[in-house]
Write a protein that holds these residues in place. Structure first.
Motif, PDB file in Angstrom:
ATOM      1  N   GLY A  37      29.869  40.959  35.362  1.00  8.87           N
ATOM      2  CA  GLY A  37      31.143  40.336  35.707  1.00  8.87           C
ATOM      3  C   GLY A  37      32.180  40.511  34.629  1.00  8.87           C
ATOM      4  N   ALA A  38      31.839  40.196  33.395  1.00  5.84           N
ATOM      5  CA  ALA A  38      32.803  40.336  32.303  1.00  5.84           C
ATOM      6  C   ALA A  38      33.140  41.794  32.045  1.00  5.84           C
ATOM      7  CB  ALA A  38      32.235  39.687  31.039  1.00  5.84           C
ATOM      8  N   GLY A  39      32.151  42.693  32.176  1.00  6.79           N
ATOM      9  CA  GLY A  39      32.414  44.115  31.964  1.00  6.79           C
ATOM     10  C   GLY A  39      33.330  44.699  33.021  1.00  6.79           C
ATOM     11  N   ALA A  40      33.154  44.299  34.290  1.00  9.17           N
ATOM     12  CA  ALA A  40      34.010  44.811  35.358  1.00  9.17           C
ATOM     13  C   ALA A  40      35.453  44.368  35.166  1.00  9.17           C
ATOM     14  CB  ALA A  40      33.476  44.345  36.708  1.00  9.17           C
ATOM     15  N   VAL A  41      35.651  43.123  34.784  1.00  7.23           N
ATOM     16  CA  VAL A  41      37.016  42.634  34.553  1.00  7.23           C
ATOM     17  C   VAL A  41      37.661  43.400  33.405  1.00  7.23           C
ATOM     18  CG1 VAL A  41      38.355  40.632  33.791  1.00  7.23           C
ATOM     19  CG2 VAL A  41      36.576  40.354  35.505  1.00  7.23           C
ATOM     20  N   THR A  42      36.912  43.662  32.345  1.00  4.09           N
ATOM     21  CA  THR A  42      37.470  44.386  31.198  1.00  4.09           C
ATOM     22  C   THR A  42      37.720  45.846  31.521  1.00  4.09           C
ATOM     23  OG1 THR A  42      36.283  42.885  29.704  1.00  4.09           O
ATOM     24  CG2 THR A  42      37.070  44.959  28.789  1.00  4.09           C
ATOM     25  N   LEU A  43      36.797  46.464  32.253  1.00  5.66           N
ATOM     26  CA  LEU A  43      36.912  47.894  32.524  1.00  5.66           C
ATOM     27  C   LEU A  43      38.024  48.210  33.507  1.00  5.66           C
ATOM     28  CD1 LEU A  43      35.683  50.696  32.007  1.00  5.66           C
ATOM     29  CD2 LEU A  43      34.135  50.278  33.935  1.00  5.66           C
ATOM     30  N   LEU A  45      35.299  36.656  30.012  1.00  6.10           N
ATOM     31  CA  LEU A  45      34.112  36.578  29.166  1.00  6.10           C
ATOM     32  C   LEU A  45      33.705  35.119  28.948  1.00  6.10           C
ATOM     33  CD1 LEU A  45      32.032  38.034  27.393  1.00  6.10           C
ATOM     34  CD2 LEU A  45      33.670  37.883  25.495  1.00  6.10           C
ATOM     35  N   THR A  46      34.708  34.259  28.729  1.00  2.00           N
ATOM     36  CA  THR A  46      34.401  32.839  28.522  1.00  2.00           C
ATOM     37  C   THR A  46      33.782  32.225  29.764  1.00  2.00           C
ATOM     38  OG1 THR A  46      36.249  32.682  26.963  1.00  2.00           O
ATOM     39  CG2 THR A  46      35.389  30.629  27.880  1.00  2.00           C
ATOM     40  N   LEU A  47      34.360  32.528  30.940  1.00  2.00           N
ATOM     41  CA  LEU A  47      33.844  31.964  32.186  1.00  2.00           C
ATOM     42  C   LEU A  47      32.438  32.480  32.484  1.00  2.00           C
ATOM     43  CD1 LEU A  47      37.031  32.080  34.454  1.00  2.00           C
ATOM     44  CD2 LEU A  47      35.932  30.052  33.476  1.00  2.00           C
ATOM     45  N   CYS A  48      32.244  33.785  32.313  1.00  2.00           N
ATOM     46  CA  CYS A  48      30.927  34.363  32.618  1.00  2.00           C
ATOM     47  C   CYS A  48      29.852  33.834  31.671  1.00  2.00           C
ATOM     48  CB  CYS A  48      30.999  35.885  32.548  1.00  2.00           C
ATOM     49  SG  CYS A  48      31.953  36.655  33.868  1.00  2.00           S
TER      50      CYS A  48
END
Length: 472
Positions: free
Chosen positions: A429-435, A446-449
């Motif tokens: 989840g955090a990687g998809a949002v960043t990518l 990242l904080t939420l995940c």
């Protein structure tokens, strides 16, 4: 003396036997106060127990009679004290050993003292745990020492790929080596001898793809070799040897604020530390392989170590995303892995103590929840000032640390798939949002995940470890 003898056992006095002597003379008047010499009184010995003597004996032996659960135990104690049947009759007025034992058993209240507290089987080695935390962070000195020699912006992705593969491989290999360690040290050493070089090759091959076969591939290979060798030493509990092998790297970094070592030393000292690590690892493996093999040893399935490797990959991605925002926070998190390992041991020791102190499943669940909260609090609280000192935002760091520690706790009890699945979901989840640049953005995502992962992992820990069975 003539005439019949009259035996008169007198009424209330049971210990006196009166013998009345018959008198053939005619009776005469005598004053009331005169002694009747026609009666002879004989005082017999006391019949029945001497309560005072028995009470004194009970007071003397109270600490040993109290824990007895049957009079026969008291009888055995009296025999051990050397009280014979004749002595018991003479001194205490009891007809037998068992009669006196029963009297003592009834007179002394039952007392059952608590048994001596058993040693904590999970007592951690504080120095070793702290040393491991330092060793996790020391390899970063090599990047600080060699920073002027290479383009960090261009080559960092290559080293990140190699590092992620090495991290995942090392987690899986470490688990498999620990499984083999239960069989024998030689079997664990053979697993490491085959798996560590193979992991270095796989990590270097993965890094060669983004590197395009350039010279940075050699740097990735050196990094992979070091991580493989260091993993072997850590699994075999040779932390001090690893610290000694890293001495050139430490010495070169310490003098940087006052002296410029030059390009040759900047490249040579990390290489010397790598060669020393490889030499020490080879020596340790040779010694371990010299141990006699265990006949009939079975090999665990490779699938058993898969979730540990997946967790290593997920943890690497989450730490990478945090390090992209707050590099110094990653250093704090890496050093904290030593205290985190210490708290894992303390959790197990406290859980065993709670198991002995509770009598109901509900009571143990309540204590288990308190122990989990206490250990998490003890781990996270020191990270707050450390994060503020480095200028990092503490919320994401605390959630990430909580998720990693709880996942490691589940793995320590063999619940590897829940920790791997939840960690992979958070990393994805955090990687998809960043990518892909999706909302709400990399930092909030990242904080939420990490927060959601920490909450889910804590719930799993309470559900799986809040029962007495995993701690028995």
């Amino acid at each position: 003396m003539s005439g019949p003898i009259s035996l008169e056992p007198g009424g209330a006095e049971q210990d006196t036997l009166a013998l009345r002597l018959a008198d053939t003379r005619p009776p005469r008047r005598r004053p009331r106060w005169a002694f009747d010499d026609a009666t002879l009184a004989i005082r017999l010995p006391l019949r029945g127990p001497d309560e005072e003597a028995v009470s004194r004996l009970a007071a003397e032996l109270a600490d040993r009679v109290g824990p007895a659960v049957h009079p026969y135990e008291v009888a055995a104690l009296l025999e051990a004290e050397g009280l014979s049947a004749a002595l018991i009759k003479e001194r205490y007025g009891h007809p037998s050993l068992f009669s006196l034992a029963a009297a003592l058993y009834e007179q002394v209240p039952r007392t059952f003292p608590e048994p001596a507290r058993a040693a904590d089987p999970w007592r951690p080695d504080t120095v070793r745990c702290l040393l491991r935390g330092v060793l996790f962070a020391l390899p970063g000195l090599a990047y600080l020492l060699t920073a002027p020699l290479w383009d960090a912006g261009r080559y960092t992705p290559v080293l990140i790929v190699a590092g992620l593969v090495s991290w995942a491989w090392g987690q899986a290999l470490g688990h498999r080596a620990h499984l083999r360690m239960a069989t024998g040290r030689r079997e664990a050493a053979r697993t490491l001898l085959i798996g560590a070089p193979l992991g270095a090759v796989v990590a270097t091959a993965a890094a060669a793809v983004p590197a395009g076969g350039g010279p940075v591939t050699l740097v990735a290979a050196a990094q992979s070799l070091y991580l493989a060798a260091a993993g072997v030493l850590l699994v075999l509990a040779r932390e001090r040897l690893l610290l000694a092998a890293l001495t050139p790297l430490i010495a070169g970094t310490v003098v940087l604020p006052w002296w410029e070592p030059g390009s040759l030393l900047r490249a040579g000292l990390p290489l010397l530390a790598l060669l020393a690590t490889l030499a020490v690892t080879g020596r340790v493996l040779l010694v371990a392989l010299g141990v006699p093999a265990v006949p009939g040893a079975t090999r665990p399935r490779l699938l058993w170590s898969l979730p540990y490797g997946l967790f290593g990959l997920a943890a690497g991605v989450l730490v990478l995303l945090e390090g992209d925002r707050e590099p110094y926070a990653v250093i704090v998190l890496t050093v904290s892995m030593g205290p985190a390992e210490w708290l894992l041991y303390r959790y197990r020791g406290l859980s065993v103590a709670a198991l002995r102190a509770t009598a109901t499943p509900a009571g143990f669940l309540l204590r288990s929840a308190g122990i989990l909260g206490l250990c998490l609090l003890a781990y996270l609280l020191p990270l707050v000032p450390a994060a503020l000192y480095t200028g990092a935002e503490p919320t994401a760091l605390l959630f990430l640390a909580a998720a990693l520690w709880t996942a490691l706790l589940l793995q320590a009890f063999g619940a590897a798939w829940p920790s791997a699945g939840i960690s992979l979901a958070a990393a994805a989840g955090a990687g998809a949002v960043t990518l892909f640049g999706l909302p709400p953005g990399p930092a909030p995502a990242l904080t939420l995940c990490c927060g959601a992962a920490a909450l889910c992992l804590s719930a799993c820990a309470l559900r799986l470890l809040g029962r007495p069975a995993p701690h028995a």
